[in-house]
Scaffold this motif. Structure first.
Motif, PDB file in Angstrom:
ATOM      1  N   GLN A   1      20.604  10.565  -1.229  1.00 25.09           N
ATOM      2  CA  GLN A   1      21.982  10.072  -1.189  1.00 25.09           C
ATOM      3  C   GLN A   1      22.125   8.915  -0.202  1.00 25.09           C
ATOM      4  O   GLN A   1      22.709   7.887  -0.504  1.00 25.09           O
ATOM      5  CB  GLN A   1      22.915  11.211  -0.800  1.00 25.09           C
ATOM      6  CG  GLN A   1      24.382  10.829  -0.817  1.00 25.09           C
ATOM      7  CD  GLN A   1      25.276  11.992  -0.430  1.00 25.09           C
ATOM      8  OE1 GLN A   1      25.027  12.683   0.561  1.00 25.09           O
ATOM      9  NE2 GLN A   1      26.319  12.224  -1.211  1.00 25.09           N
ATOM     10  N   ARG A   2      21.523   9.116   0.977  1.00 22.90           N
ATOM     11  CA  ARG A   2      21.656   8.123   2.042  1.00 22.90           C
ATOM     12  C   ARG A   2      21.138   6.761   1.583  1.00 22.90           C
ATOM     13  O   ARG A   2      21.761   5.739   1.836  1.00 22.90           O
ATOM     14  CB  ARG A   2      20.874   8.600   3.276  1.00 22.90           C
ATOM     15  CG  ARG A   2      21.233   7.924   4.561  1.00 22.90           C
ATOM     16  CD  ARG A   2      20.737   8.736   5.773  1.00 22.90           C
ATOM     17  NE  ARG A   2      19.384   9.258   5.615  1.00 22.90           N
ATOM     18  CZ  ARG A   2      19.045  10.555   5.668  1.00 22.90           C
ATOM     19  NH1 ARG A   2      19.972  11.474   5.888  1.00 22.90           N
ATOM     20  NH2 ARG A   2      17.791  10.945   5.525  1.00 22.90           N
ATOM     21  N   GLU A   3      19.994   6.763   0.900  1.00 25.33           N
ATOM     22  CA  GLU A   3      19.424   5.459   0.561  1.00 25.33           C
ATOM     23  C   GLU A   3      19.605   5.088  -0.914  1.00 25.33           C
ATOM     24  O   GLU A   3      18.887   4.243  -1.419  1.00 25.33           O
ATOM     25  CB  GLU A   3      17.955   5.357   1.013  1.00 25.33           C
ATOM     26  CG  GLU A   3      16.985   6.341   0.449  1.00 25.33           C
ATOM     27  CD  GLU A   3      15.552   6.137   1.015  1.00 25.33           C
ATOM     28  OE1 GLU A   3      15.352   5.399   2.003  1.00 25.33           O
ATOM     29  OE2 GLU A   3      14.624   6.728   0.439  1.00 25.33           O
ATOM     30  N   LEU A   4      20.605   5.682  -1.560  1.00 27.36           N
ATOM     31  CA  LEU A   4      20.752   5.403  -3.000  1.00 27.36           C
ATOM     32  C   LEU A   4      21.133   3.951  -3.266  1.00 27.36           C
ATOM     33  O   LEU A   4      20.786   3.384  -4.300  1.00 27.36           O
ATOM     34  CB  LEU A   4      21.784   6.339  -3.656  1.00 27.36           C
ATOM     35  CG  LEU A   4      21.832   6.213  -5.186  1.00 27.36           C
ATOM     36  CD1 LEU A   4      20.494   6.578  -5.821  1.00 27.36           C
ATOM     37  CD2 LEU A   4      22.926   7.063  -5.783  1.00 27.36           C
ATOM     38  N   LEU A   5      21.848   3.315  -2.340  1.00 21.64           N
ATOM     39  CA  LEU A   5      22.216   1.916  -2.573  1.00 21.64           C
ATOM     40  C   LEU A   5      21.246   0.934  -1.922  1.00 21.64           C
ATOM     41  O   LEU A   5      21.296  -0.266  -2.205  1.00 21.64           O
ATOM     42  CB  LEU A   5      23.642   1.632  -2.076  1.00 21.64           C
ATOM     43  CG  LEU A   5      24.689   1.885  -3.159  1.00 21.64           C
ATOM     44  CD1 LEU A   5      25.069   3.330  -3.248  1.00 21.64           C
ATOM     45  CD2 LEU A   5      25.882   0.990  -2.979  1.00 21.64           C
ATOM     46  N   ASP A   6      20.374   1.442  -1.078  1.00 24.88           N
ATOM     47  CA  ASP A   6      19.480   0.534  -0.355  1.00 24.88           C
ATOM     48  C   ASP A   6      18.234   1.324   0.026  1.00 24.88           C
ATOM     49  O   ASP A   6      18.199   1.963   1.076  1.00 24.88           O
ATOM     50  CB  ASP A   6      20.198  -0.013   0.888  1.00 24.88           C
ATOM     51  CG  ASP A   6      19.372  -1.065   1.603  1.00 24.88           C
ATOM     52  OD1 ASP A   6      18.292  -1.428   1.103  1.00 24.88           O
ATOM     53  OD2 ASP A   6      19.803  -1.514   2.683  1.00 24.88           O
ATOM     54  N   CYS A   7      17.230   1.232  -0.814  1.00 28.27           N
ATOM     55  CA  CYS A   7      16.043   2.081  -0.668  1.00 28.27           C
ATOM     56  C   CYS A   7      15.019   1.413   0.236  1.00 28.27           C
ATOM     57  O   CYS A   7      14.573   0.288  -0.044  1.00 28.27           O
ATOM     58  CB  CYS A   7      15.460   2.342  -2.055  1.00 28.27           C
ATOM     59  SG  CYS A   7      14.130   3.538  -2.063  1.00 28.27           S
ATOM     60  N   ARG A   8      14.696   2.054   1.338  1.00 29.16           N
ATOM     61  CA  ARG A   8      13.682   1.540   2.278  1.00 29.16           C
ATOM     62  C   ARG A   8      13.963   0.091   2.699  1.00 29.16           C
ATOM     63  O   ARG A   8      13.072  -0.744   2.735  1.00 29.16           O
ATOM     64  CB  ARG A   8      12.260   1.658   1.671  1.00 29.16           C
ATOM     65  CG  ARG A   8      11.946   2.972   0.984  1.00 29.16           C
ATOM     66  CD  ARG A   8      11.589   4.074   1.927  1.00 29.16           C
ATOM     67  NE  ARG A   8      11.831   5.392   1.345  1.00 29.16           N
ATOM     68  CZ  ARG A   8      10.920   6.156   0.721  1.00 29.16           C
ATOM     69  NH1 ARG A   8       9.678   5.738   0.608  1.00 29.16           N
ATOM     70  NH2 ARG A   8      11.236   7.344   0.245  1.00 29.16           N
ATOM     71  N   ARG A   9      15.225  -0.171   2.922  1.00 28.29           N
ATOM     72  CA  ARG A   9      15.669  -1.502   3.370  1.00 28.29           C
ATOM     73  C   ARG A   9      15.230  -2.640   2.439  1.00 28.29           C
ATOM     74  O   ARG A   9      14.975  -3.768   2.883  1.00 28.29           O
ATOM     75  CB  ARG A   9      15.157  -1.794   4.791  1.00 28.29           C
ATOM     76  CG  ARG A   9      15.670  -0.754   5.767  1.00 28.29           C
ATOM     77  CD  ARG A   9      15.328  -1.117   7.169  1.00 28.29           C
ATOM     78  NE  ARG A   9      15.724  -0.005   8.044  1.00 28.29           N
ATOM     79  CZ  ARG A   9      15.585  -0.006   9.351  1.00 28.29           C
ATOM     80  NH1 ARG A   9      15.078  -1.079   9.937  1.00 28.29           N
ATOM     81  NH2 ARG A   9      15.955   1.006  10.073  1.00 28.29           N
ATOM     82  N   SER A  10      15.116  -2.325   1.163  1.00 26.39           N
ATOM     83  CA  SER A  10      14.741  -3.366   0.200  1.00 26.39           C
ATOM     84  C   SER A  10      15.962  -4.150  -0.259  1.00 26.39           C
ATOM     85  O   SER A  10      15.837  -5.181  -0.912  1.00 26.39           O
ATOM     86  CB  SER A  10      14.091  -2.716  -1.021  1.00 26.39           C
ATOM     87  OG  SER A  10      15.066  -1.915  -1.709  1.00 26.39           O
ATOM     88  N   GLY A  11      17.151  -3.616   0.040  1.00 27.40           N
ATOM     89  CA  GLY A  11      18.361  -4.218  -0.516  1.00 27.40           C
ATOM     90  C   GLY A  11      18.641  -3.741  -1.933  1.00 27.40           C
ATOM     91  O   GLY A  11      19.661  -4.077  -2.522  1.00 27.40           O
ATOM     92  N   MET A  12      17.702  -2.950  -2.500  1.00 28.94           N
ATOM     93  CA  MET A  12      17.866  -2.464  -3.875  1.00 28.94           C
ATOM     94  C   MET A  12      17.960  -0.941  -3.874  1.00 28.94           C
ATOM     95  O   MET A  12      17.371  -0.265  -3.032  1.00 28.94           O
ATOM     96  CB  MET A  12      16.645  -2.851  -4.716  1.00 28.94           C
ATOM     97  CG  MET A  12      16.454  -4.334  -4.911  1.00 28.94           C
ATOM     98  SD  MET A  12      14.943  -4.705  -5.873  1.00 28.94           S
ATOM     99  CE  MET A  12      13.692  -4.682  -4.577  1.00 28.94           C
ATOM    100  N   SER A  13      18.671  -0.423  -4.861  1.00 28.24           N
ATOM    101  CA  SER A  13      18.593   0.996  -5.144  1.00 28.24           C
ATOM    102  C   SER A  13      17.221   1.287  -5.762  1.00 28.24           C
ATOM    103  O   SER A  13      16.616   0.415  -6.393  1.00 28.24           O
ATOM    104  CB  SER A  13      19.686   1.400  -6.141  1.00 28.24           C
ATOM    105  OG  SER A  13      19.491   2.729  -6.586  1.00 28.24           O
TER     106      SER A  13
END
Lengths: 369, 369
Positions: B25-37
């Motif tokens: 949930q936390r990184e659903l909009l920004d996965c591993r600081r890629s800027g992408m889901s």
């Protein structure tokens, strides 16, 4: 890099509507007040069945789908369907027409040849896939069980803007990269299939829309779980489907309806792609060699007048938050994918970057020249 | 119903670790600081490849997988593999042993029969699937290409707690519902496959672990994208994989490692199931007729002494936040699935509810009797 400062031009999986991601995030631990995550829902339970039924209804409304067309949610992507199509639609001695318009139709042809007799009715190879093959010279087989087209060539940047007349032979379309990007005259098609990871959302889901009279008993070697007939007879519940992918697709269908449906999408997609193509055509630093009438509105393929700068372009764009602009490895050059979820602001940002990049390197080029 | 007050006993898709859902949930909009889901990531990009590589490494470490075993992430579930196994492992005139221990082995057998000659080496049918068939009477075919078992029967509540000796014939296991629930002596197996939607997480992903020497060229009719050989030769990148499912599986593998790995899981799973079985065996209101030595630690199947109360039991449990306790439709009765992510507190809550329900209805029964 922060998500809100990023535009993702990937060819798929690619950009999704921010509203959809936010809703998926909001209810990831508790979906529709069930107390369960969508990831934890039994697929036979009422909660998931409501979600799947709603997704199917919304898709039918978006496409104005007549009742004699079935909708299947299947696992895998279009590559899997390259094999399943002939196994589900034709007898082992069957014949099919395929039109070769680029990378993905070649893949579909190669796989279909393992199953049935394939007639390549026309090919864009002689024009280096810079345009669709001229209709006048298509060599259709009147005995073909279907005629297969790739409605949008993701890697090559070509699309059909007018459907071919296949003279009564059912038209089958791999619509992976332009599905739901514009209204469809569904009754022109026998089968439409689309990997979901472009305009529908998550990878690992394929939509298959099939006219009732084309349903056959699949080949004996077709896995039961991948047989169109078996899945339709069991109401698409033969086995556990890709639940979260169907849920996300349903959120996207809702979003599309809230945005005005496919007509609104088509208008916006036309504006976005025309803005970018116009800029490219007016520039002497960028070029697109696809024939204007056949250009894709989803995947704008272009290149630099100085190809050696391609990697630098991609990297500088990335640093500015304009992601994934490299062309398909088999084609090279550059590609900006402008799926439904790409905003007009994203295209404006790309054009602004291209202007700056051209101004800097165009001058350098002139100095060197 | 609020997620934090719920225990989900579904047989799968079922409960997932809360920590995993929170991270997703936390990184659903920004996965591993890629800027992408994760939903928007190109599968060929470095970001996703890192995620997939890490998932594969963590799984290998959890299982202490020797280098001559390959790991594949494939779309679909175990039902699809029922067909793909014979197509990938045997020639068209091949022979295979199958051991019939319940609902899911019968499904595997029915599908395998469409491809190869199946010898049912033993069946639990004569005992009403209340125990595994006695090893002494297995009729193994020495010419079989493999011997297939269902290591845990999700619907019937049976499991192998000691592996059979197949006398040199490669052992193939459908491990869908007990994969990663305990340490494995992998070298005893030729192939292990598991739909992910139990202990691994998301529906729409199957893990296939295959010993190198068993890799064949698949049948001509096998879809290329589902050929073990094709996928291994292309490093599992032949086509777009189910990206988010692989990401979530990776989060679960990490979680398992943080929890102490498979030994810790096995100990906890033993405690949970023993608590529930002990309570049931000591009760005269509930009963489990599975032979003690063969009882599943994942799916505890039981029934009420008064079967007419079953629907009421399920509904009252649901109102208390104890979800999905109905048995498999083909088997009936009740079932509590205790996958890795089910806490001991969840089992305690279930037993407490069962006590209350029995006290109320046991009295009622005595009054009526």
């Amino acid at each position: 890099m922060h998500a809100s400062s990023v535009y993702n031009f990937a060819a798929g999986p690619g950009v999704m509507p921010r509203e959809v991601l936010l809703e998926a995030q909001r209810e990831l631990l508790d979906c529709r007040r069930s107390g369960m995550s969508i990831l934890e829902m039994p697929f036979t339970g009422a909660e998931f069945q409501n979600i799947a039924d709603q997704a199917r209804r919304d898709l039918r409304e978006l496409l104005e789908l007549p009742p004699h067309y079935h909708v299947l949610f299947l696992p895998g992507g279009a590559s899997t369907q390259f094999s399943l199509l002939p196994m589900n639609l034709l007898p082992p001695d069957g014949r099919a027409d395929y039109v070769d318009t680029g990378h993905w139709s070649r893949k579909a042809i190669a796989e279909a040849r393992r199953y049935v007799s394939v007639n390549v009715a026309a090919s864009g190879a002689q024009h280096g896939y810079s345009r669709l093959p001229c209709r006048r010279y298509w060599q259709l087989d009147p005995q073909a069980g279907y005629c297969h087209i790739t409605s949008n060539e993701t890697a090559d940047g070509l699309a059909y803007h007018r459907l071919p007349d296949t003279r009564g032979v059912p038209l089958v379309a791999d619509m992976t990269s332009d599905f739901l990007s514009r209204p469809l005259d569904v009754e022109r098609f026998g089968v439409i299939y689309a990997g979901a990871q472009k305009n529908v959302g998550p990878a690992g889901l394929t939509l298959v829309i099939i006219r009732d009279d084309l349903l056959q008993t699949a080949w004996p070697a077709c896995p039961a779980a991948l047989s169109y007939r078996v899945q339709i007879d069991s109401d698409n519940r033969f086995n556990t489907p890709p639940i979260q992918a169907i849920y996300l697709a349903g959120l996207v269908f809702r979003w599309l309806r809230s945005q005005g449906g496919l007509k609104a999408m088509a208008a916006r997609n036309r504006r976005k792609s025309e803005a970018l193509y116009s800029y490219i055509d007016a520039s002497d630093f960028y070029a697109c060699d696809r024939q204007v009438a056949d250009r894709s509105r989803m995947n704008v393929c272009f290149h630099l007048a100085v190809p050696t700068l391609t990697a630098e372009f991609v990297e500088q764009a990335r640093c500015q938050g304009l992601l994934n602009l490299q062309g398909h490895p088999a084609v090279g050059g550059l590609r900006a994918s402008l799926y439904n979820a790409m905003s007009e602001a994203g295209v404006d940002a790309l054009i602004a970057f291209m202007e700056t990049f051209a101004a800097r390197h165009g001058r350098a080029r002139r100095r060197c020249g």
